[in-house]
Design a protein around this motif. Structure first.
Motif, short mmCIF file in Angstrom:
data_model
loop_
_atom_site.label_atom_id
_atom_site.label_comp_id
_atom_site.label_asym_id
_atom_site.label_seq_id
_atom_site.Cartn_x
_atom_site.Cartn_y
_atom_site.Cartn_z
N ARG A 44 50.87 84.03 6.84
CA ARG A 44 49.88 83.37 5.97
C ARG A 44 48.49 83.93 6.24
O ARG A 44 47.67 84.11 5.31
N ALA A 45 48.19 84.24 7.50
CA ALA A 45 46.87 84.79 7.83
C ALA A 45 46.67 86.18 7.24
O ALA A 45 45.54 86.60 7.00
N LEU A 46 47.77 86.91 7.00
CA LEU A 46 47.67 88.23 6.41
C LEU A 46 47.48 88.19 4.89
O LEU A 46 47.40 89.24 4.25
N GLY A 47 47.43 86.98 4.33
CA GLY A 47 47.17 86.84 2.91
C GLY A 47 48.37 86.55 2.05
O GLY A 47 48.29 86.62 0.82
N ALA A 48 49.51 86.23 2.65
CA ALA A 48 50.71 85.94 1.86
C ALA A 48 50.53 84.63 1.10
O ALA A 48 50.01 83.65 1.64
N GLY A 49 50.99 84.61 -0.15
CA GLY A 49 50.91 83.41 -0.96
C GLY A 49 52.11 82.51 -0.78
O GLY A 49 53.06 82.81 -0.04
N ARG A 50 52.10 81.38 -1.48
CA ARG A 50 53.16 80.38 -1.31
C ARG A 50 54.52 80.93 -1.75
O ARG A 50 55.53 80.72 -1.09
N TRP A 51 54.56 81.63 -2.91
CA TRP A 51 55.84 82.13 -3.40
C TRP A 51 56.39 83.21 -2.49
O TRP A 51 57.61 83.30 -2.29
N TYR A 52 55.51 84.03 -1.94
CA TYR A 52 55.97 85.05 -1.01
C TYR A 52 56.57 84.40 0.24
O TYR A 52 57.63 84.80 0.73
N LEU A 53 55.87 83.40 0.78
CA LEU A 53 56.37 82.70 1.96
C LEU A 53 57.71 82.03 1.68
O LEU A 53 58.62 82.04 2.52
N LEU A 54 57.81 81.44 0.49
CA LEU A 54 59.06 80.76 0.14
C LEU A 54 60.20 81.76 0.03
O LEU A 54 61.31 81.52 0.55
N ARG A 55 59.93 82.88 -0.64
CA ARG A 55 61.01 83.85 -0.92
C ARG A 55 61.41 84.63 0.33
O ARG A 55 62.62 84.83 0.58
N TYR A 56 60.45 85.06 1.13
CA TYR A 56 60.76 85.98 2.22
C TYR A 56 60.78 85.32 3.60
O TYR A 56 61.26 85.95 4.55
N GLU A 57 60.25 84.13 3.74
CA GLU A 57 60.19 83.50 5.05
C GLU A 57 60.98 82.20 5.13
O GLU A 57 61.81 82.03 6.02
N LEU A 58 60.75 81.28 4.20
CA LEU A 58 61.35 79.96 4.29
C LEU A 58 62.82 79.96 3.84
O LEU A 58 63.69 79.47 4.56
N LEU A 59 63.07 80.49 2.65
CA LEU A 59 64.44 80.47 2.15
C LEU A 59 65.42 81.24 3.04
O LEU A 59 66.54 80.76 3.27
N PRO A 60 65.07 82.44 3.56
CA PRO A 60 66.02 83.11 4.46
C PRO A 60 66.35 82.31 5.71
O PRO A 60 67.42 82.47 6.30
N ALA A 61 65.42 81.44 6.13
CA ALA A 61 65.67 80.62 7.32
C ALA A 61 66.41 79.33 7.00
O ALA A 61 67.16 78.82 7.83
N ILE A 62 66.21 78.80 5.80
CA ILE A 62 66.74 77.48 5.47
C ILE A 62 68.09 77.55 4.78
O ILE A 62 69.02 76.79 5.09
N LEU A 63 68.25 78.47 3.82
CA LEU A 63 69.44 78.47 2.99
C LEU A 63 70.74 78.70 3.77
O LEU A 63 71.72 77.97 3.54
#
Length: 606
Positions: free
Chosen positions: A486-505
């Motif tokens: 997030r500090a590098l400028g990633a937006g919400r959709w990027y975080l959801l697609r590449y960070e949250l969903l790979p960990a949660i799904l």
């Protein structure tokens, strides 16, 4: 100062909206229960008359007298308001429409039996969790963790729903062996089999979920540093359990409510006068005061259990959630070929294929209750029908409906779980409605059709998956790699697609596969209780219901479909172990640095 005051005001507004949303859901559920007699296609007065005296003729005069006595002409909303007023102001739940007795004494008796049974089931569940996770803890404490594989016995046990386990225990241990009493509720001995039936599947599912998280905890930097400093493995294992338990606690709250109001099938099998049967009998008889009291108790229990588990999760993680100081327990790992799912799948397809070769409706009265033989590998039932043929033909509908409901529950659970403020009160409310009561509500609204059980189970099956998703989302949001990205400028959709969903799904999908046999048996339980598909359909729930009275004379008629269901469970659980996120972490993000594997640690556990 102004910023802090604004943040506090915003938090107060959000908490107020959550409380308002929770209250609206409770009101909607209570109104739905209150309107049940009027939503159904039968006259409430006629239903009450049949429950009171089935031999009495339902003449217009008699029905009008019942309406006058119960105040049915006043309308459902006035009846609901009158009941709530008496309960809140005077602590009076009214009298039963059927028996005329006070509701509270019978309710207290049923609640006491259910809570005692729940306590015994939780003890069994805790022991089962320890047994399922023992191998992972032992290997992790000795720094030899090489994978996430549980034994085949744990896989089958995790997939056995309470109704199936109760039927098998009552048939084998209670009837065939006679080791423990199988019917009634008269003392500690009578509690053992029901507690095992409820606690074993619950503990196995929770144990599998915890076992799925433990390898990630043992691979975290704190665990590696502690091992390098010579900290005893037992201490590391204890802290790993503390690190992973918060991700499982929300589902523990779901199970607690299921062990009381949702255990109606187990109470039916063992003839226990618990809260589940108390509510079910009232719903069938349209005994509104009793039904409303039982439902309100389940709602309060669900809200209490959900609040306590969320509070316990926060206390265990401490300030790490607030400060974003967690590591991710879920990282993509390469999927390895697995043989067991192919073996279980081949056996299941073989059984279904052999069953499809025979007629499931062919009656042969000269071959009633025959033992397994070459002509009838699974034996015959009370009408001489081939059990293997009925299992094979019933699999088509049972598995298709169970898979469709599971997919729908997974999609709804993940979508709502990603919105925890919206879904948390909804999960607590929906969790208070057992599938059987949901089936009665669905039957009252849509009528009793073959699709009624599917609608009822789908309406409640998403809540454990939503609770799991929300718990994982809460922890992933507090991870260090997410803060860095997030500090590098990633937006919400990027975080959801590449960070949250790979960990949660992946873990939620594995959880959904664990519940696939449970959904199949929830559908079967509704069929066992007379809702949905009717004879002579070979649906699996009807197979168990039809053959249950003959369990002592012909146990194969019950054990054969039970073994096929256990085979389905083994297939689902072992296949769940191979679910992985298909794409690697994106290069160039902050997560790439965390993918370096520490020396001496196998990559598949990092």
């Amino acid at each position: 100062m102004r910023a802090a005051a604004g943040a506090a005001k915003g938090l107060a507004i959000r908490n107020g909206l959550v409380l308002l949303w929770r209250g609206a859901l409770v009101a909607v559920l209570l109104c739905g229960i209150g309107l049940l007699p009027w939503l159904s296609r039968t006259d409430p007065a006629l239903t009450v008359l049949k429950a009171r005296s089935a031999e009495r003729d339902p003449t217009p005069e008699v029905l009008q007298a019942i309406r006058d006595e119960l105040g049915l002409d006043a309308g459902p909303l006035r009846l609901l308001g009158r009941w709530l007023g008496r309960l809140l102001l005077h602590g009076d739940a009214g009298t039963s429409w059927v028996s005329g007795a006070e509701v509270l004494p019978a309710f207290v008796q049923g609640l006491g039996a259910s809570l005692l049974l729940m306590a015994g089931a939780l003890v069994v569940a805790a022991l089962t969790v320890a047994a399922v996770c023992a191998r992972t803890l032992w290997l992790g404490a000795r720094h030899r963790l090489v994978g996430r594989r549980a034994g085949g016995g744990a896989a089958v046990l995790a997939a056995l729903p309470e109704f199936l386990t109760a039927s098998v225990l009552a048939t084998v241990v209670g009837v065939q062996l006679g080791w423990l009493p199988a019917l009634g509720w008269y003392g500690p001995q009578w509690m053992v089999l029901p507690a095992l039936a409820l606690g074993l599947p619950t503990g196995a599912v929770l144990g599998r979920m915890l076992d799925d998280l433990l390898p990630g905890a043992f691979a975290e930097p704190w665990a590696l540093a502690a091992a390098a400093r010579g900290v005893p493995g037992r201490s590391i294992a204890r802290q790993a359990v503390r690190r992973t338990v918060p991700g499982v606690l929300p589902n523990l709250g779901v199970f607690v409510v299921g062990l009381t109001g949702g255990s109606v099938a187990v109470e039916q099998v063992f003839d226990i006068p618990g809260l589940g049967r108390f509510t079910l009998d009232a719903a069938i008889a349209q005994d509104l005061p009793v039904l409303q009291t039982g439902t309100l108790a389940l709602i309060l229990l669900a809200a209490t259990a959900g609040g306590l588990t969320r509070l316990a999760a926060r206390l265990l993680l401490g300030s790490a959630l607030r400060d974003g100081a967690l590591q991710s327990l879920h990282r993509p790992t390469p999927s390895t070929p697995r043989v067991l799912p192919l073996v279980y799948g081949g056996l299941l397809l073989g059984v279904i294929g052999l069953g499809l070769l025979h007629d499931p409706l062919a009656v042969d009265t000269s071959a009633r209750l025959q033992a397994p033989s070459l002509a009838h590998p699974f034996g015959t039932d009370a009408l001489g029908r081939d059990v293997l043929a009925r299992v094979g033909h019933g699999a088509l509908r049972t598995l298709a409906v169970a898979c469709a409901v599971s997919v729908a529950a997974l999609m709804v659970g993940v979508l709502l779980g990603l919105l925890p403020r919206l879904s948390s009160p909804l999960v607590d409310t929906v969790n208070a409605v057992p599938p059987v009561l949901a089936g009665l509500l669905a039957a009252g609204i849509a009528g009793s059709t073959p699709w009624t059980p599917a609608l009822a189970v789908a309406a409640v099956a998403w809540s454990p998956l939503a609770a799991h998703t929300s718990a994982l989302l809460r922890q992933e949001r507090a991870t260090t790699h997410l803060t860095a990205t997030r500090a590098l400028g990633a937006g919400r959709w990027y975080l959801l697609r590449y960070e949250l969903l790979p960990a949660i799904l992946p873990p939620v999908v594995r959880h959904a596969l664990l519940r696939l046999p449970g959904i199949a048996l929830a559908l079967a339980a509704l069929g066992f209780l007379g809702l949905g598909t009717q004879p002579p359909s070979p649906e699996w729930g009807l197979l168990l219901a039809e053959n249950q009275p003959y369990a002592e004379r012909a146990p194969w008629a019950v054990l054969a479909p039970a073994c096929v269901l256990a085979l389905l469970g083994a297939l689902a659980v072992t296949a769940a172990g191979g679910v992985r996120w298909p794409r690697p972490w994106p290069r160039g993000t902050a997560h790439a640095a965390t993918r370096r594997v520490p020396a001496g640690i196998p990559e598949d556990v990092t």
